[in-house]
Design a protein around this motif. Structure first.
Motif, mmCIF file in Angstrom:
data_model
loop_
_atom_site.group_PDB
_atom_site.id
_atom_site.type_symbol
_atom_site.label_atom_id
_atom_site.label_comp_id
_atom_site.label_asym_id
_atom_site.label_seq_id
_atom_site.Cartn_x
_atom_site.Cartn_y
_atom_site.Cartn_z
ATOM 1 N N VAL A 1 -1.610 8.142 -1.633
ATOM 2 C CA VAL A 1 -2.102 7.582 -2.891
ATOM 3 C C VAL A 1 -2.734 8.634 -3.781
ATOM 4 N N ALA B 1 7.265 5.528 -2.348
ATOM 5 C CA ALA B 1 6.611 4.221 -2.220
ATOM 6 C C ALA B 1 7.588 3.172 -1.698
ATOM 7 N N LEU C 1 1.869 -1.279 -4.416
ATOM 8 C CA LEU C 1 1.840 0.158 -4.688
ATOM 9 C C LEU C 1 3.178 0.638 -5.261
ATOM 10 N N LEU D 1 -1.329 8.132 -9.474
ATOM 11 C CA LEU D 1 -1.353 6.695 -9.199
ATOM 12 C C LEU D 1 -2.749 6.121 -9.421
ATOM 13 N N SER E 1 -8.613 7.450 -5.287
ATOM 14 C CA SER E 1 -7.655 7.791 -4.229
ATOM 15 C C SER E 1 -8.359 8.278 -2.967
ATOM 16 N N GLU F 1 -7.926 6.359 0.617
ATOM 17 C CA GLU F 1 -7.492 7.003 1.859
ATOM 18 C C GLU F 1 -8.447 6.669 2.997
#
Length: 416
Positions: free
Chosen positions: A191, A200, A265, A277, A283, A287
């Protein structure tokens, strides 16, 4: 299984491990039952080679006591019906192409009439084998006796120490949970920065392939559930089935939500073809969140499959910590995304969908939700559980009163 000494050769280690596998145990059990049936048939019958007895024993000894009892009766019913058909035909016609076709049709029809079930084809097989042998009348009744001997040996042999396949089902559940956890971590690692639509979409296809894994685990669990039915080695087989089945249902829901999350996503990546993104701070938190969810799923699988109470308690503690960390990361992400949407409102609905999907997974894995499902399944058993299943009724009262899975240690002790 105890640890092997370090100086043992690797082939010996592999052999010992293989013999401890349920499949290897079943092979040895089937072979032993067939040999015993052959010896008994030689001792009781004048036929010098009563191979029908070991054949029937081999077919009757299934992987569970429950299936042995149910299929054993059906198989004997099918074989005896086929033999009687052959006896009747031998008195009227010989063996030719038209009589063979006629006996097959007749046998299959009789198989339906006697409700042979999945063994209808064995009515025709038995009739053909007997009809093709000389001295049919004498051989036919010998075949009936051999069939009865083989079925009886198979039933008795499997009733002595019926196998329990809970461990193999638990290993399948844990393996699937690890695959799901790995996919969550892979998503979390992608991401950051720009996410190509192709990558994706590849993750989405991996999430969809989990359906095949779930089908395999479900088959393994059904085998474990059958092994617990009518098994004298298991005190609370119904409770064991409830724990595993409700646990797999939860993981299946998480797999469905994972597919939806992957689709969210992917849709977001279609609108971010040249840009990141998510912002960097979002991000990073995503994660961490995906890693926490992966830990929660893996800990949940260990919790529902643990055979030792201490291991279950450790898994429960890890699950609680992972859910707490996930909730904290989720709240942080929600605040960051809210600020992002206010500045750049494009595709705001996908941000909301992502958070909703995370909430659904955390809710499904929660200990309170787990308790609710256990109580629902205990109620679903029906009847008067206090009379039919007193131990289940006690656990249900405890779960209902506390609302916490950790206050139901009997659920975790059933595999000991």
């Amino acid at each position: 299984m105890p640890a092997m000494p370090e100086n043992v050769p690797e082939p010996v280690v592999k052999l010992v491990r293989w013999t401890a596998e349920p499949a290897a145990v079943q092979i040895l059990r089937s072979a032993t039952a067939a040999v015993i049936a052959y010896v008994v048939a030689v001792w009781l019958l004048p036929n010098p080679a009563p191979l029908t007895a070991p054949l029937t024993a081999l077919l009757v000894v299934q992987v569970t006591l429950y299936s042995t009892l149910t299929t054993g009766i059906s198989r004997v019913n099918a074989v005896v019906a086929g033999v009687l058909v052959a006896v009747g035909f031998s008195a009227l016609v010989g063996l030719s192409w038209w009589s063979l076709g006629l006996i097959i049709v007749t046998s299959l029809l009789i198989g339906r009439f006697v409700k042979a079930g999945d063994f209808e084809i064995e009515v025709a097989i038995s009739a053909m084998l007997v009809l093709g042998v000389t001295q049919v009348a004498h051989t036919a009744w010998d075949r009936v006796f051999e069939t009865l001997i083989g079925a009886l040996v198979g039933l008795l042999f499997n009733a002595l120490a019926p196998p329990v396949w809970v461990q193999s089902a638990g290993e399948s559940i844990e393996s699937m949970a690890r695959r799901m956890g790995g996919l969550f971590r892979d998503i979390g690692g992608e991401v950051a920065g720009h996410l190509p639509v192709e990558r994706a979409a590849a993750r989405l296809h991996e999430a969809r392939r989990l359906d095949h894994d779930i089908a395999e685990v479900d088959a393994s669990l059904r085998q474990a559930e059958d092994s617990l039915r009518w098994n004298p080695r298991v005190r609370e087989g119904a409770l064991s089935r409830i724990v595993l089945r409700t646990g797999l249902d939860t993981l299946e829901i998480c797999a469905v939500v994972l597919r939806v999350l992957s689709r969210t996503l992917t849709d977001l990546a279609k609108h971010r073809t040249t840009e990141h993104l998510f912002p960097d701070d979002v991000s990073d938190q995503l994660e961490q969140l995906m890693d926490h969810i992966a830990h929660a799923i893996e800990s949940f699988a260990v919790l529902i499959t643990s055979q030792v109470t201490a291991n279950a308690q450790a898994a429960e503690d890890r699950l609680g910590q992972a859910l707490s960390d996930s909730t904290e990361s989720r709240d942080t992400i929600a605040r960051l995304l809210l600020a992002t949407v206010q500045e750049h409102p494009r595709q705001w609905q996908l941000y909301g969908a992502l958070l909703a999907e995370v909430d659904r997974i955390l809710d499904e894995l929660g200990l309170e939700k787990r308790s609710e499902r256990l109580v629902e399944e205990l109620d679903r058993i029906g009847g008067e559980p206090s009379d039919r299943h007193p131990r289940l009724a006690m656990i249900k009262r405890r779960l209902t009163a506390t609302g916490l899975y950790r206050h139901a240690p009997d659920v975790r002790k059933i595999f000991k």
